[in-house]
Design a protein around this motif. Structure first.
Motif, PDB file in Angstrom:
ATOM      1  N   THR A 196       0.730  -1.418   0.024  1.00  0.00           N
ATOM      2  CA  THR A 196      -0.077   0.160  -0.069  1.00  0.00           C
ATOM      3  C   THR A 196       0.957   1.245   0.117  1.00  0.00           C
ATOM      4  O   THR A 196       0.409   2.154  -0.758  1.00  0.00           O
ATOM      5  CB  THR A 196      -0.816  -0.010   1.250  1.00  0.00           C
ATOM      6  OG1 THR A 196      -1.687  -1.267   1.037  1.00  0.00           O
ATOM      7  CG2 THR A 196      -1.696   1.216   1.170  1.00  0.00           C
TER       8      THR A 196
ATOM      9  N   LYS B 178      -1.891  -0.914  -6.777  1.00  0.00           N
ATOM     10  CA  LYS B 178      -1.662  -1.966  -5.833  1.00  0.00           C
ATOM     11  C   LYS B 178      -1.619  -3.498  -6.430  1.00  0.00           C
ATOM     12  O   LYS B 178      -0.311  -4.188  -6.251  1.00  0.00           O
ATOM     13  CB  LYS B 178      -2.136  -1.917  -4.483  1.00  0.00           C
ATOM     14  CG  LYS B 178      -1.740  -3.031  -3.514  1.00  0.00           C
ATOM     15  CD  LYS B 178      -2.645  -2.903  -2.020  1.00  0.00           C
ATOM     16  CE  LYS B 178      -2.389  -3.968  -1.151  1.00  0.00           C
ATOM     17  NZ  LYS B 178      -2.870  -3.797   0.212  1.00  0.00           N
TER      18      LYS B 178
ATOM     19  N   GLU C 223      -0.508  -7.187   5.589  1.00  0.00           N
ATOM     20  CA  GLU C 223       0.399  -6.547   4.623  1.00  0.00           C
ATOM     21  C   GLU C 223       1.750  -7.302   4.512  1.00  0.00           C
ATOM     22  O   GLU C 223       2.296  -7.755   5.296  1.00  0.00           O
ATOM     23  CB  GLU C 223       0.704  -5.309   5.129  1.00  0.00           C
ATOM     24  CG  GLU C 223      -0.473  -4.217   5.137  1.00  0.00           C
ATOM     25  CD  GLU C 223      -0.845  -3.856   3.553  1.00  0.00           C
ATOM     26  OE1 GLU C 223       0.040  -3.917   2.693  1.00  0.00           O
ATOM     27  OE2 GLU C 223      -1.770  -3.217   3.446  1.00  0.00           O
TER      28      GLU C 223
END
Length: 79
Positions: free
Chosen positions: A27, A37, A62
């Motif tokens: 991100t 992304k 993430e």
């Protein structure tokens, strides 16, 4: 052949950006690179298959892209 695409000028700039900024997530990299992304994820997964990048676990779900080398040199022989 996928390797030349992985080493396109645009992707070389992406590798340099990752090395310079050490983003904490895809991100964050999307924000600094101006690329989507989803596009980054596909590109970096291709680079990962060639051993050019790897991913570290980040916060939550993430992942953070990391560069495996300080540079890449390509030698080709057609003989």
């Amino acid at each position: 052949m996928v390797l030349p695409t992985a080493l396109s000028g645009r992707n070389q700039a992406l590798l340099a950006l990752i090395a310079r900024t050490n983003p904490s997530s895809l991100t964050e990299l999307a924000g600094t690179s101006g690329r989507e992304k989803s596009n980054l994820a596909r590109t970096l997964k291709t680079m990962e298959r060639y051993g050019m990048v790897h991913f570290e676990k980040g916060e939550g779900c993430e992942v953070a892209p990391r560069i495996n080398y300080s540079g890449i040199s390509l030698e080709m022989s057609f003989a």
